[in-house]
Structures are given as C-alpha cells and as structure tokens.
Design a protein around this motif. Structure first.
Motif, PDB file in Angstrom:
ATOM      1  N   ILE A 184       5.533  40.781  44.216  1.00 39.90           N
ATOM      2  CA  ILE A 184       4.476  41.598  44.818  1.00 39.90           C
ATOM      3  C   ILE A 184       3.538  40.660  45.573  1.00 39.90           C
ATOM      4  O   ILE A 184       3.068  39.673  45.022  1.00 39.90           O
ATOM      5  CB  ILE A 184       3.744  42.474  43.771  1.00 39.90           C
ATOM      6  N   ALA A 185       3.338  40.979  46.849  1.00 42.43           N
ATOM      7  CA  ALA A 185       2.457  40.146  47.692  1.00 42.43           C
ATOM      8  C   ALA A 185       1.142  40.896  47.858  1.00 42.43           C
ATOM      9  O   ALA A 185       0.282  40.855  46.985  1.00 42.43           O
ATOM     10  CB  ALA A 185       3.161  39.851  49.009  1.00 42.43           C
ATOM     11  N   GLY A 186       0.966  41.643  48.954  1.00 42.90           N
ATOM     12  CA  GLY A 186      -0.264  42.432  49.112  1.00 42.90           C
ATOM     13  C   GLY A 186      -0.223  43.729  48.313  1.00 42.90           C
ATOM     14  O   GLY A 186      -1.260  44.333  48.046  1.00 42.90           O
ATOM     15  N   GLY A 187       0.968  44.187  47.997  1.00 44.15           N
ATOM     16  CA  GLY A 187       1.132  45.412  47.209  1.00 44.15           C
ATOM     17  C   GLY A 187       0.965  46.712  47.993  1.00 44.15           C
ATOM     18  O   GLY A 187       0.991  47.795  47.417  1.00 44.15           O
ATOM     19  N   THR A 188       0.818  46.616  49.319  1.00 41.66           N
ATOM     20  CA  THR A 188       0.515  47.841  50.084  1.00 41.66           C
ATOM     21  C   THR A 188       1.726  48.776  50.194  1.00 41.66           C
ATOM     22  O   THR A 188       1.544  49.975  50.404  1.00 41.66           O
ATOM     23  CB  THR A 188      -0.028  47.514  51.497  1.00 41.66           C
ATOM     24  N   ASP A 189       2.913  48.250  50.071  1.00 42.34           N
ATOM     25  CA  ASP A 189       4.095  49.125  49.977  1.00 42.34           C
ATOM     26  C   ASP A 189       4.377  49.466  48.516  1.00 42.34           C
ATOM     27  O   ASP A 189       4.608  50.620  48.161  1.00 42.34           O
ATOM     28  CB  ASP A 189       5.336  48.448  50.598  1.00 42.34           C
ATOM     29  N   LEU A 190       4.345  48.453  47.652  1.00 45.54           N
ATOM     30  CA  LEU A 190       4.726  48.686  46.249  1.00 45.54           C
ATOM     31  C   LEU A 190       3.775  49.636  45.532  1.00 45.54           C
ATOM     32  O   LEU A 190       4.203  50.452  44.707  1.00 45.54           O
ATOM     33  CB  LEU A 190       4.787  47.351  45.500  1.00 45.54           C
ATOM     34  N   MET A 191       2.476  49.549  45.844  1.00 40.06           N
ATOM     35  CA  MET A 191       1.534  50.397  45.108  1.00 40.06           C
ATOM     36  C   MET A 191       1.644  51.867  45.511  1.00 40.06           C
ATOM     37  O   MET A 191       1.281  52.756  44.733  1.00 40.06           O
ATOM     38  CB  MET A 191       0.092  49.883  45.256  1.00 40.06           C
ATOM     39  N   VAL A 192       2.193  52.107  46.700  1.00 40.81           N
ATOM     40  CA  VAL A 192       2.478  53.500  47.093  1.00 40.81           C
ATOM     41  C   VAL A 192       3.576  54.046  46.177  1.00 40.81           C
ATOM     42  O   VAL A 192       3.480  55.163  45.653  1.00 40.81           O
ATOM     43  CB  VAL A 192       2.902  53.574  48.580  1.00 40.81           C
ATOM     44  N   LEU A 193       4.593  53.219  45.942  1.00 40.86           N
ATOM     45  CA  LEU A 193       5.676  53.622  45.025  1.00 40.86           C
ATOM     46  C   LEU A 193       5.139  53.795  43.609  1.00 40.86           C
ATOM     47  O   LEU A 193       5.485  54.735  42.898  1.00 40.86           O
ATOM     48  CB  LEU A 193       6.798  52.573  45.020  1.00 40.86           C
ATOM     49  N   PHE A 194       4.277  52.848  43.214  1.00 44.21           N
ATOM     50  CA  PHE A 194       3.684  52.915  41.869  1.00 44.21           C
ATOM     51  C   PHE A 194       2.936  54.235  41.689  1.00 44.21           C
ATOM     52  O   PHE A 194       3.116  54.952  40.695  1.00 44.21           O
ATOM     53  CB  PHE A 194       2.736  51.721  41.665  1.00 44.21           C
ATOM     54  N   ASN A 195       2.107  54.550  42.677  1.00 41.37           N
ATOM     55  CA  ASN A 195       1.298  55.783  42.580  1.00 41.37           C
ATOM     56  C   ASN A 195       2.173  57.028  42.516  1.00 41.37           C
ATOM     57  O   ASN A 195       1.795  58.020  41.901  1.00 41.37           O
ATOM     58  CB  ASN A 195       0.365  55.900  43.782  1.00 41.37           C
ATOM     59  N   ALA A 196       3.333  56.949  43.176  1.00 35.93           N
ATOM     60  CA  ALA A 196       4.230  58.110  43.199  1.00 35.93           C
ATOM     61  C   ALA A 196       5.168  58.117  41.992  1.00 35.93           C
ATOM     62  O   ALA A 196       6.031  58.991  41.882  1.00 35.93           O
ATOM     63  CB  ALA A 196       5.042  58.103  44.492  1.00 35.93           C
ATOM     64  N   GLY A 197       5.033  57.110  41.111  1.00 40.12           N
ATOM     65  CA  GLY A 197       5.908  57.033  39.939  1.00 40.12           C
ATOM     66  C   GLY A 197       7.332  56.634  40.302  1.00 40.12           C
ATOM     67  O   GLY A 197       8.276  56.913  39.564  1.00 40.12           O
ATOM     68  N   ARG A 198       7.486  55.944  41.472  1.00 43.14           N
ATOM     69  CA  ARG A 198       8.842  55.595  41.912  1.00 43.14           C
ATOM     70  C   ARG A 198       9.080  54.083  41.957  1.00 43.14           C
ATOM     71  O   ARG A 198      10.043  53.626  42.555  1.00 43.14           O
ATOM     72  CB  ARG A 198       9.114  56.213  43.297  1.00 43.14           C
ATOM     73  N   LEU A 199       8.193  53.319  41.319  1.00 43.92           N
ATOM     74  CA  LEU A 199       8.399  51.868  41.312  1.00 43.92           C
ATOM     75  C   LEU A 199       9.393  51.530  40.203  1.00 43.92           C
ATOM     76  O   LEU A 199       9.093  51.660  39.022  1.00 43.92           O
ATOM     77  CB  LEU A 199       7.051  51.158  41.091  1.00 43.92           C
ATOM     78  N   GLN A 200      10.596  51.104  40.630  1.00 43.91           N
ATOM     79  CA  GLN A 200      11.701  50.921  39.675  1.00 43.91           C
ATOM     80  C   GLN A 200      11.476  49.754  38.715  1.00 43.91           C
ATOM     81  O   GLN A 200      11.521  49.909  37.510  1.00 43.91           O
ATOM     82  CB  GLN A 200      13.020  50.690  40.432  1.00 43.91           C
ATOM     83  N   GLY A 201      11.243  48.557  39.306  1.00 41.04           N
ATOM     84  CA  GLY A 201      11.118  47.364  38.453  1.00 41.04           C
ATOM     85  C   GLY A 201       9.874  47.445  37.588  1.00 41.04           C
ATOM     86  O   GLY A 201       8.812  47.837  38.059  1.00 41.04           O
ATOM     87  N   ARG A 202      10.001  47.082  36.323  1.00 40.57           N
ATOM     88  CA  ARG A 202       8.848  47.143  35.417  1.00 40.57           C
ATOM     89  C   ARG A 202       8.168  45.786  35.273  1.00 40.57           C
ATOM     90  O   ARG A 202       7.198  45.652  34.554  1.00 40.57           O
ATOM     91  CB  ARG A 202       9.304  47.631  34.029  1.00 40.57           C
ATOM     92  N   ARG A 203       8.746  44.756  35.915  1.00 43.06           N
ATOM     93  CA  ARG A 203       8.139  43.433  35.786  1.00 43.06           C
ATOM     94  C   ARG A 203       7.778  42.913  37.178  1.00 43.06           C
ATOM     95  O   ARG A 203       8.667  42.744  38.036  1.00 43.06           O
ATOM     96  CB  ARG A 203       9.106  42.486  35.085  1.00 43.06           C
ATOM     97  N   LEU A 204       6.505  42.695  37.382  1.00 41.68           N
ATOM     98  CA  LEU A 204       6.029  42.294  38.703  1.00 41.68           C
ATOM     99  C   LEU A 204       5.726  40.793  38.731  1.00 41.68           C
ATOM    100  O   LEU A 204       5.123  40.264  37.789  1.00 41.68           O
ATOM    101  CB  LEU A 204       4.766  43.072  39.071  1.00 41.68           C
ATOM    102  N   LEU A 205       6.146  40.168  39.815  1.00 41.94           N
ATOM    103  CA  LEU A 205       5.897  38.738  39.996  1.00 41.94           C
ATOM    104  C   LEU A 205       4.875  38.605  41.123  1.00 41.94           C
ATOM    105  O   LEU A 205       5.207  38.744  42.308  1.00 41.94           O
ATOM    106  CB  LEU A 205       7.212  38.040  40.383  1.00 41.94           C
TER     107      LEU A 205
END
Ligand SMILES: Cc1cc2nc3c(=O)[nH]c(=O)nc-3n(C[C@H](O)[C@H](O)[C@H](O)COP(=O)(O)OP(=O)(O)OC[C@H]3O[C@@H](n4cnc5c(N)ncnc54)[C@H](O)[C@@H]3O)c2cc1C
Length: 291
Positions: free
Chosen positions: A33-54
């Motif tokens: 995870i860098a800025g998180g601007t794509d990943l946090m959209v997935l997180f908010n939608a409950g669609r972030l697959q990986g449970r371990r963030l680096l």
C-alpha cells in the motif's frame, strides 16, 4: 459492506530489504500500500482481498529523483504533487505534468503515487499514456534482484502485469527527449476535472528538419490495458510535417484499439473520439514550428 479494520494486519518496514524479505517469505500474502487512494476505495466497499498490508511509505529507496543528462528516474512513491514540483518534469515531460494535473483533486494528488497508478493497472488511468509516449521503463525489485522492463511490455492483459507476487515497482525511468520535439496530451472525460477518462491520448514526436522521425502515441480507456498505437505511429513516422497522412492514421488507429461499451461511453464513441483526438494531435503536429 464496509471492511472491518481489526480483520487487517499492517507492517511498515523501514527498508526495502526488509519489505522484500517479507514478500519473499510468503509471495502474494502481502498487499503493498502506497498512497492507498485505490486500495482504500476497495476497503470501504468491503472488496479488499488481501488481509495483510505492507505499508511502503517509510521505504526511502522508493523515493527520490535522479536527474542526469540522459534520463530522469523517479521513485515509485512520488506523488502527483511532488511530480508537479519538479522542474525537470516540466522541462522534459510536459505530458506527465498534464497527466498529474488531470488526476483526481488536490487530495488525491497529494497522496496518490505514480507507482500506485501503474500497478493499479486501470486502463483508464491518466499517467500511463504519457509514460508510453515517453518510452518509460519500470524497475522491478525482489530478493532475487532487480530488472528493468519496458513499460509498453508491462501490462499483459486486464489487471495482469509482468510483476511477480514478490516484486515491487521501485523506480520509473524516462529517457530525456533529445533535439526538437512535439508533446501532446488530451484526456476526454465528462468534464474537465475530476472525471474518469473515456479516451486519453498522449504523444511525443521527434522532428528533424521538416520530418517526423519518431512518433510514440500512448492510449488509455480504449483497450483492456494502456497501450501504444503502433499502427498509427507507423503510418506517420518518416513523413513530412506538411504532408501528414491524417486520414490514413485515423483508419490505422482502429487496428490498435479494442474498446468496450461501459457506463462511461460506448465502444463506437471511443473509436470515433480516438480518431478525432489523433487527428487533432496530427493537425497540431503539422503546424509545429520548423525553425
Ligand atoms: C476520488 C478519486 C479520484 C481519482 N481520480 C483519478 C484520476 O483522475 N486519474 C487516475 O489515473 N486515477 C485516479 N484515481 C485513482 C488513484 O488515485 C491513482 O491510481 C493513484 O495513483 C494510486 O496510487 P496510490 O499510491 O494511492 O495506490 P495504492 O492505493 O496504495 O495502491 C494501488 C495498487 O498498486 C499497488 N502498489 C502501489 N505501489 C506499489 C509498488 N511500488 N510496487 C508494487 N505494487 C504497488 C497496490 O498493492 C495496489 O494494488 C482516483 C482515486 C480516487 C479515490
């Protein structure tokens, strides 16, 4: 449904070696995870697959700019705001400046990174057409070492990349255009700002005398991946500025693209608009100063 934060683990290594060791120990288990601007959209939608963030933000090796006479090398964590602060980017890569300005709003430009834009691999992303037009290369690193890949070979298919599960994008390298050049960037969206592109075209042409000796055209939103318009480029390269084969290029670019219908535009719209923007670019190229 929104994701539940305690379900996620996060590690923030302080060095590249530490991050690569973690990734090598369990390839694919860690989501960078860098800025998180794509990943946090997935997180908010409950669609972030990986449970371990680096979290990459503390890794200084992924930052910084190296400016030498032949090329510019950008750390993958460079944000849009930082890109816009770089004089060399304005001087040599004006299309990248336009891409950064066209990306999201200021909050996104402050957090979103170039590496994240590349690896998120959206065909509609704004920097890839410029990176393609400038012949960029990406450096991929893992415990196995480092390799440079031509950016136009990096995207293999929709969201599929030449990137192993234990690799990170470390740097993006751009050869500085030499001699007289022409730069063009146009994003077509529903409005001028804060829109996802329907068609995006970036071009760089090298001009010698009155002849276009080299042309690179990068396209977005018209195929499963950002891609070069190689058929159109081949029609134009080597031609005189006052005799550019605009209609031939417009037909040729249809060989390059494979747009789809989606909520933003129809495939037919994208075909017509790609031809129109290409024609606009070539018309402006034809008027480029020759002295
Ligand atoms: C409101 C909003 C507006 C937006 N507008 C635009 C826009 O106009 N144009 C546009 O192109 N995009 C837009 N985006 C998308 C996003 O901001 C960009 O794609 C941004 O550059 C992503 O960077 P990041 O650092 O935030 O990526 P992250 O969310 O941190 O990561 C994105 C992906 O890249 C991977 N990743 C990140 N860095 C690395 C690395 N160094 N090595 C390997 N993998 C890595 C992550 O694992 C993840 O899969 C928008 C997003 C939002 C929320």
């Amino acid at each position: 449904m929104r994701s539940f934060l305690p379900d996620y683990a996060i590690q923030a290594p302080g060095t590249l070696a530490e991050a690569l060791r973690l990734m090598a120990a369990e390839p694919g288990a860690w989501t960078p995870i860098a800025g998180g601007t794509d990943l946090m959209v997935l997180f908010n939608a409950g669609r972030l697959q990986g449970r371990r963030l680096l979290d990459l933000s503390r890794i200084y090796e992924l930052r910084g700019i190296e400016d030498d006479p032949a090329r510019l090398s950008l750390g993958s964590l460079i944000t849009y705001t930082e890109l816009l602060e770089q004089r060399a980017v304005h001087q040599f890569f004006p299309n990248l400046v336009k891409s950064a300005r066209a990306t999201g709003a200021l909050a996104i430009q402050n957090r979103g990174t170039l590496g994240g834009n590349i690896v998120n691999a959206s065909p509609a992303a704004d920097t890839p057409p410029s990176l393609l037009a400038y012949g960029a290369e990406v450096q991929l690193v893992s415990v196995r070492g480092s390799r440079w890949v031509a950016y136009d070979a990096f995207h293999l298919d929709y969201k599929k990349m030449d990137l192993a599960p234990d690799e990170l994008v470390a740097r993006i390298r751009l050869p500085k255009p030499q001699g007289r050049g022409f730069h063009f960037y146009r994003k077509v969206g529903t409005r001028q700002a804060q829109a996802i592109s329907k068609v995006c075209l970036a071009a760089y042409a090298r001009i010698e005398g009155r002849v276009v000796t080299e042309l690179r055209v990068g396209l977005g939103s018209v195929a499963p991946v950002p891609l070069r318009a190689r058929h159109a480029e081949a029609v134009v390269a080597g031609r005189a500025l006052d005799a550019l084969p605009i209609e031939e290029a417009r037909r040729a670019v249809l060989e390059d693209i494979s747009p789809i219908d989606d909520i933003r535009a129809s495939a037919h719209y994208r075909q017509v608009v790609t031809g129109n923007v290409l024609a606009q670019m070539l018309t402006e190229l034809g008027r480029a100063r020759t002295v």
